[in-house]
Design an enzyme around this catalytic site. Structure first.
Site, PDB file in Angstrom:
ATOM      1  N   GLU A   1       0.816  -1.222   0.000  1.00 12.97           N
ATOM      2  CA  GLU A   1       0.000   0.000   0.000  1.00 12.97           C
ATOM      3  C   GLU A   1       0.852   1.276   0.000  1.00 12.97           C
ATOM      4  OE1 GLU A   1      -3.184   1.377  -0.339  1.00 12.97           O
ATOM      5  OE2 GLU A   1      -3.282  -0.577  -1.285  1.00 12.97           O
ATOM      6  N   GLY A   2       2.066   1.192   0.574  1.00 11.28           N
ATOM      7  CA  GLY A   2       2.950   2.365   0.546  1.00 11.28           C
ATOM      8  C   GLY A   2       3.294   2.729  -0.889  1.00 11.28           C
ATOM      9  N   HIS A   3       3.702   1.719  -1.663  1.00  7.59           N
ATOM     10  CA  HIS A   3       3.996   1.954  -3.081  1.00  7.59           C
ATOM     11  C   HIS A   3       2.725   2.412  -3.812  1.00  7.59           C
ATOM     12  CE1 HIS A   3       6.999  -1.329  -2.024  1.00  7.59           C
ATOM     13  NE2 HIS A   3       7.791  -0.356  -2.428  1.00  7.59           N
TER      14      HIS A   3
ATOM     15  N   VAL B   1       2.843   5.149   4.853  1.00  5.77           N
ATOM     16  CA  VAL B   1       1.615   4.364   5.025  1.00  5.77           C
ATOM     17  C   VAL B   1       1.896   3.272   6.053  1.00  5.77           C
ATOM     18  CG1 VAL B   1      -0.065   2.867   3.875  1.00  5.77           C
ATOM     19  CG2 VAL B   1       0.877   4.849   2.665  1.00  5.77           C
TER      20      VAL B   1
ATOM     21  N   GLN C   1      17.005   8.745   2.592  1.00  6.68           N
ATOM     22  CA  GLN C   1      17.062   8.561   1.141  1.00  6.68           C
ATOM     23  C   GLN C   1      16.449   9.757   0.409  1.00  6.68           C
ATOM     24  OE1 GLN C   1      16.101   4.729  -0.901  1.00  6.68           O
ATOM     25  NE2 GLN C   1      14.176   5.713  -1.362  1.00  6.68           N
TER      26      GLN C   1
END
Ligand code: AMP
Length: 282
Positions: free
Chosen positions: A37-39, A178, A155
């Site tokens: 879900e983060g992606h 997320v 990053q």
């Protein structure tokens, strides 16, 4: 419509040149696959804001240390394809390592100072690999906007510096972390955790939340806040603190007193799996 999948740089350019010539905006979401879900949230942000969404799926060998998890890093391409299709991604760039690092490859991007601290200290060479592959992806795709997660705060800071220093003509978007319902930040590495480790892995979020609450009550002393994190992690079965850092958001250098914008970052081993998380303050 199913996303188009391309595996070579030539195919990617052939697919993207007409898009650019038609004056359509291109959004890029660089990933190593094992999409969650983060992606998906990054793909959705790109879908909202740009005309043509590109996901790259590449487990970048040069950002893994010799004893890291390169060979066992998950590569569920069919599932990733389904996530990309669901999020209406237009193009997936999924190259082989030899396409990105052909024989004779010898140019590297280093973001000195920023790359050596925290994650960089534990993982020497990691950010050189990240910066290099991301600049290559930027040059291959030439996106108008590139999307990254706050989850990997160091990053994003390093890549923003690279974009500024090397005049890369694009905008960076940093999207919120997320989390699972219990607070654990989504990560492709969470699947390495066994049930017991997974249960206790909430300690990262709980420690950050405790810092957030203490900070909101007026505690600005980094040493005392760090002590709370150490206590919390050491009381958690199977957890071992790698570092907790209270740093200036710009320089990533440690702060003693949190009297200007700060980032709390931590890395914790749950068994043999190393997890990271962070929280901007305020
Ligand atoms: P990775 O596939 O782990 O290299 O991550 C690809 C992108 O997804 C990076 O910009 C990450 O910061 C971002 N990302 C990873 N996990 C999350 C998360 N839980 N929430 C938001 N973004 C994330």
């Amino acid at each position: 419509m199913a996303p188009q999948i391309v595996r070579t740089i030539a195919e990617a350019r052939a697919a993207l040149t007409p898009v650019r010539q038609a004056g359509r905006s291109i959004g890029l979401v660089p990933t190593m696959g094992a999409l969650h879900e983060g992606h998906a949230s990054l793909l959705r942000a790109a879908r909202k804001e740009t005309d043509f969404v590109v996901a790259s799926i590449f487990v970048n060998p040069s950002q893994f240390g010799p004893n890291e998890d390169l060979s066992r890093y998950p590569r569920p391409f069919d599932k990733d394809l389904a996530v990309c299709a669901r999020e209406a991604t237009d193009l997936i760039f999924h190259p082989e390592p030899a396409e990105i690092y052909p024989a004779g490859f010898c140019t590297w991007v280093e973001v000195h100072g920023l790359q050596d601290r925290w994650e960089g200290a534990t993982r020497p060479g990691h950010f050189r690999g990240v910066a290099t592959v991301v600049l290559k992806l930027f040059n291959i795709v030439q996106p108008h906007i590139a999307y990254f997660g706050q989850k990997d705060a160091q990053q994003t800071r390093i890549l923003e510096q690279m974009v500024r220093d090397l005049n890369v003509p694009l905008e960076m978007r940093i999207c919120p972390t997320v989390r699972e319902a219990d607070g654990l930040a989504l990560s492709s590495r969470n699947q390495y955790l066994d049930a017991e480790e997974r249960r206790h892995a909430t300690v990262l979020y709980q420690a950050l939340d405790e810092v957030r609450q203490a900070y909101a009550r007026g505690e600005k002393d980094a040493g005392r806040l760090a002590e709370r994190v150490r206590t919390k992690v050491s009381a958690t079965p199977g957890a071992r603190l790698d570092y907790v850092a209270f740093v200036d958001r710009d320089s990533l250098l440690p702060m003693d007193t949190l009297d200007s914008p700060c980032l709390v970052a931590l890395a914790v081993f749950m068994g043999s799996t190393r997890l990271i998380d962070n929280l901007p303050l305020p």
